[in-house]
Design an enzyme around this catalytic site. Structure first.
Site, PDB file in Angstrom:
ATOM      1  N   ASN A  60     -18.704  -3.922 -20.129  1.00  0.00           N
ATOM      2  CA  ASN A  60     -18.037  -5.042 -19.013  1.00  0.00           C
ATOM      3  C   ASN A  60     -18.362  -6.548 -19.624  1.00  0.00           C
ATOM      4  OD1 ASN A  60     -16.785  -5.395 -16.440  1.00  0.00           O
ATOM      5  ND2 ASN A  60     -18.671  -6.422 -15.878  1.00  0.00           N
ATOM      6  N   ALA A  90     -14.156  -0.003  -8.253  1.00  0.00           N
ATOM      7  CA  ALA A  90     -13.712   1.207  -8.892  1.00  0.00           C
ATOM      8  C   ALA A  90     -14.460   1.761  -9.979  1.00  0.00           C
ATOM      9  CB  ALA A  90     -12.318   1.097  -9.336  1.00  0.00           C
ATOM     10  N   SER A 103      -0.397   4.083   0.977  1.00  0.00           N
ATOM     11  CA  SER A 103      -0.958   5.143   1.783  1.00  0.00           C
ATOM     12  C   SER A 103      -0.085   5.517   2.985  1.00  0.00           C
ATOM     13  CB  SER A 103      -2.502   4.425   2.501  1.00  0.00           C
ATOM     14  OG  SER A 103      -3.494   4.040   1.293  1.00  0.00           O
ATOM     15  N   LYS A 141     -13.823  -3.244   2.017  1.00  0.00           N
ATOM     16  CA  LYS A 141     -14.667  -2.330   1.738  1.00  0.00           C
ATOM     17  C   LYS A 141     -16.227  -2.440   2.020  1.00  0.00           C
ATOM     18  CE  LYS A 141     -11.552   0.276  -1.516  1.00  0.00           C
ATOM     19  NZ  LYS A 141     -11.647   0.845  -3.154  1.00  0.00           N
ATOM     20  N   GLU A 177     -24.763  -8.570 -16.302  1.00  0.00           N
ATOM     21  CA  GLU A 177     -25.450  -7.780 -15.480  1.00  0.00           C
ATOM     22  C   GLU A 177     -24.881  -6.963 -14.401  1.00  0.00           C
ATOM     23  OE1 GLU A 177     -23.902 -11.362 -14.542  1.00  0.00           O
ATOM     24  OE2 GLU A 177     -24.406 -11.540 -16.548  1.00  0.00           O
ATOM     25  N   ASP A 223     -13.540   7.674  -3.749  1.00  0.00           N
ATOM     26  CA  ASP A 223     -12.870   7.052  -4.881  1.00  0.00           C
ATOM     27  C   ASP A 223     -13.403   7.715  -6.248  1.00  0.00           C
ATOM     28  OD1 ASP A 223     -10.923   5.258  -4.119  1.00  0.00           O
ATOM     29  OD2 ASP A 223     -12.262   3.533  -4.386  1.00  0.00           O
ATOM     30  N   SER A 275       0.851  -1.130  -0.130  1.00  0.00           N
ATOM     31  CA  SER A 275       0.000  -0.023   0.023  1.00  0.00           C
ATOM     32  C   SER A 275       0.919   1.234   0.081  1.00  0.00           C
ATOM     33  CB  SER A 275      -0.805  -0.037   1.143  1.00  0.00           C
ATOM     34  OG  SER A 275      -1.551   1.063   1.357  1.00  0.00           O
TER      35      SER A 275
HETATM   36  P1  NDP Z   1     -12.866  -5.206  -9.229  1.00  0.00           P
HETATM   37  O1  NDP Z   1     -12.159  -6.716  -9.015  1.00  0.00           O
HETATM   38  O2  NDP Z   1     -13.852  -4.940  -8.422  1.00  0.00           O
HETATM   39  O3  NDP Z   1     -13.452  -5.262 -10.695  1.00  0.00           O
HETATM   40  C1  NDP Z   1     -12.578  -5.674 -11.564  1.00  0.00           C
HETATM   41  C2  NDP Z   1     -13.579  -5.434 -13.102  1.00  0.00           C
HETATM   42  O4  NDP Z   1     -12.396  -5.739 -14.069  1.00  0.00           O
HETATM   43  C3  NDP Z   1     -14.581  -6.400 -13.043  1.00  0.00           C
HETATM   44  O5  NDP Z   1     -15.717  -5.633 -13.860  1.00  0.00           O
HETATM   45  C4  NDP Z   1     -14.147  -7.515 -14.052  1.00  0.00           C
HETATM   46  O6  NDP Z   1     -15.135  -7.929 -14.860  1.00  0.00           O
HETATM   47  C5  NDP Z   1     -13.213  -6.900 -14.780  1.00  0.00           C
HETATM   48  N1  NDP Z   1     -12.299  -7.881 -15.251  1.00  0.00           N
HETATM   49  C6  NDP Z   1     -11.419  -8.436 -14.285  1.00  0.00           C
HETATM   50  N2  NDP Z   1     -10.704  -9.362 -15.156  1.00  0.00           N
HETATM   51  C7  NDP Z   1     -10.995  -9.403 -16.431  1.00  0.00           C
HETATM   52  C8  NDP Z   1     -10.655  -9.895 -17.543  1.00  0.00           C
HETATM   53  N3  NDP Z   1      -9.718 -11.090 -17.682  1.00  0.00           N
HETATM   54  N4  NDP Z   1     -11.250  -9.826 -18.764  1.00  0.00           N
HETATM   55  C9  NDP Z   1     -12.490  -8.656 -18.813  1.00  0.00           C
HETATM   56  N5  NDP Z   1     -12.672  -8.005 -17.582  1.00  0.00           N
HETATM   57  C10 NDP Z   1     -12.057  -8.393 -16.333  1.00  0.00           C
HETATM   58  O7  NDP Z   1     -11.565  -4.595  -8.949  1.00  0.00           O
HETATM   59  P2  NDP Z   1     -11.470  -2.855  -8.700  1.00  0.00           P
HETATM   60  O8  NDP Z   1     -12.776  -2.094  -9.401  1.00  0.00           O
HETATM   61  O9  NDP Z   1     -11.329  -2.650  -7.222  1.00  0.00           O
HETATM   62  O10 NDP Z   1     -10.423  -2.420  -9.411  1.00  0.00           O
HETATM   63  C11 NDP Z   1      -9.951  -2.410 -10.867  1.00  0.00           C
HETATM   64  C12 NDP Z   1      -8.657  -1.860 -11.020  1.00  0.00           C
HETATM   65  O11 NDP Z   1      -8.905  -0.199 -10.519  1.00  0.00           O
HETATM   66  C13 NDP Z   1      -7.671  -2.223 -10.388  1.00  0.00           C
HETATM   67  O12 NDP Z   1      -6.494  -2.390 -11.482  1.00  0.00           O
HETATM   68  C14 NDP Z   1      -7.263  -1.396  -9.443  1.00  0.00           C
HETATM   69  O13 NDP Z   1      -5.914  -1.273  -9.019  1.00  0.00           O
HETATM   70  C15 NDP Z   1      -7.718  -0.022  -9.789  1.00  0.00           C
HETATM   71  N6  NDP Z   1      -8.048   0.799  -8.724  1.00  0.00           N
HETATM   72  C16 NDP Z   1      -7.043   2.264  -8.730  1.00  0.00           C
HETATM   73  C17 NDP Z   1      -7.482   3.114  -7.944  1.00  0.00           C
HETATM   74  C18 NDP Z   1      -6.753   4.447  -7.996  1.00  0.00           C
HETATM   75  O14 NDP Z   1      -6.851   5.110  -6.924  1.00  0.00           O
HETATM   76  N7  NDP Z   1      -6.137   4.712  -9.078  1.00  0.00           N
HETATM   77  C19 NDP Z   1      -8.524   3.033  -6.969  1.00  0.00           C
HETATM   78  C20 NDP Z   1      -9.313   1.591  -6.832  1.00  0.00           C
HETATM   79  C21 NDP Z   1      -8.943   0.664  -7.905  1.00  0.00           C
HETATM   80  P3  NDP Z   1     -16.428  -8.694 -14.180  1.00  0.00           P
HETATM   81  O15 NDP Z   1     -17.557  -7.827 -13.962  1.00  0.00           O
HETATM   82  O16 NDP Z   1     -17.077  -9.727 -15.453  1.00  0.00           O
HETATM   83  O17 NDP Z   1     -15.952  -9.865 -13.472  1.00  0.00           O
END
Ligand code: NDP
Length: 290
Positions: A159, A139, A25, A74, A163, A110, A23
């Site tokens: 996405n 995110a 942070s 979270k 759903e 966020d 982290s």
């Molecule tokens: P989640 O696990 O909650 O969501 C991930 C998303 O990515 C889902 O919609 C998922 O699709 C999709 N996904 C994952 N793998 C694949 C794949 N192989 N092919 C297609 N779609 C895929 O993650 P977060 O929302 O927490 O984080 C997402 C990104 O944002 C990360 O890289 C994280 O580090 C970054 N982040 C950055 C922040 C910043 O301050 N800069 C803050 C928070 C996050 P599905 O719904 O179909 O599973």
């Protein structure tokens, strides 16, 4: 870091999550506390999945003055809090806990962090713009709700799971919609909110992970925003630049969501320069694959 000694009067804030040792942070907040001359310290606690409520009881009994919350807590922390902001309640996710008297209030900073990053760091006004958000996880949901609230002209969610895309798009209100990946070509701003595109992870079959967006859909006049901030130039950002798109990475969002937390805890304005300087210095020494 400050030379200020830690004493019995030093106030304490912390982040909980697992894994937590990477982290940024502590680096961000300790730099901000030092720059503001505040007698505060920030620590990181590895809290196993399922233990957010116990950790929150610890926050109360130890009298911590601020808490950052990251994966996987979270949502699980919500049941242990006294109150939620509208953002946190609608998103069902908390990334920051602040005290309101004896009450612990869950916030989600966020989305505001991304908007501030675009507005303050990049001079991008979201009002009336057409935006595609790729992803529908935590995110993406925060970003989608914030974009709708900030007056984006359209917020289209692309996405893998339809759903989840529908649920995320609904957070943008009447401007939210779901569309296939090809809709990226029509957007002024494209935001990658998936973990794809770092170019480091390989699939179980040993293939390089796919890019989140077909770079062929991007071109001059478009802005590609990646929520990933390490490495600073991902293969996807490089590909977007090659196609002539302007690019922004996720470091600004990280800093600005932390700045919101800093204000909630201390009622003071943080030094964004100190925070970004400390973050960049820490990332410089981090291997790309880390
Ligand atoms: P989640 O696990 O909650 O969501 C991930 C998303 O990515 C889902 O919609 C998922 O699709 C999709 N996904 C994952 N793998 C694949 C794949 N192989 N092919 C297609 N779609 C895929 O993650 P977060 O929302 O927490 O984080 C997402 C990104 O944002 C990360 O890289 C994280 O580090 C970054 N982040 C950055 C922040 C910043 O301050 N800069 C803050 C928070 C996050 P599905 O719904 O179909 O599973």
């Amino acid at each position: 870091m400050t030379d200020r000694p830690i004493t019995a009067a030093t106030r304490c804030a912390a982040v909980i999550g697992t894994p937590i040792r990477h982290s940024l942070s502590p680096v961000l907040f300790n730099a901000a506390f030092a720059a503001s001359g505040l007698d505060w310290v920030f620590l990181a606690f590895e809290v196993p999945d399922g233990e957010a409520p116990t950790a929150t009881a610890g926050v109360r009994s130890l009298g911590l003055d601020g808490l950052s919350v990251t994966m996987p807590h979270k949502t699980a922390i919500i049941s242990a809090l006294d109150q939620l902001t509208d953002d946190a309640a609608e998103l069902g996710a908390v990334n920051c806990v602040a005290r309101l008297g004896a009450r612990l209030v869950g916030h989600n900073t966020d989305g505001a962090g991304l908007l501030d990053s675009l507005r303050i760091d990049e001079g991008i006004d979201i009002a009336g713009r057409s935006v595609v958000v790729v992803g529908a996880g935590g995110a993406a949901r925060a970003v989608t709700r914030a974009l709708g609230g900030a007056g984006a002209g359209s917020v289209v969610v692309v996405n893998r799971s339809p759903e989840r895309a529908e649920r995320a798009a609904a957070l943008a209100g009447s401007v939210g919609a779901v569309a296939p990946p090809v809709s990226v070509a029509d957007a002024e701003i494209v935001i990658n909110a998936t973990p794809l595109g770092m170019g480091i992870v390989t699939t179980t079959a040993g293939e390089p992970e796919p890019l989140p967006v077909d770079p062929g859909l991007l071109g001059p006049g478009q802005i590609y925003v990646d929520l990933i901030y390490h490495p600073p130039v991902t293969p996807m950002i490089a590909a977007a630049r090659e196609r002539g798109a302007r690019t922004v990475n996720g470091l600004g969002m990280l800093i600005h969501q932390a700045a919101h937390a800093f204000r909630l805890w201390t009622n003071e304005e943080p030094s964004l320069e100190a925070m970004s300087g400390a973050a960049l210095a820490a990332l410089l020494h981090r291997p790309e694959s880390d």
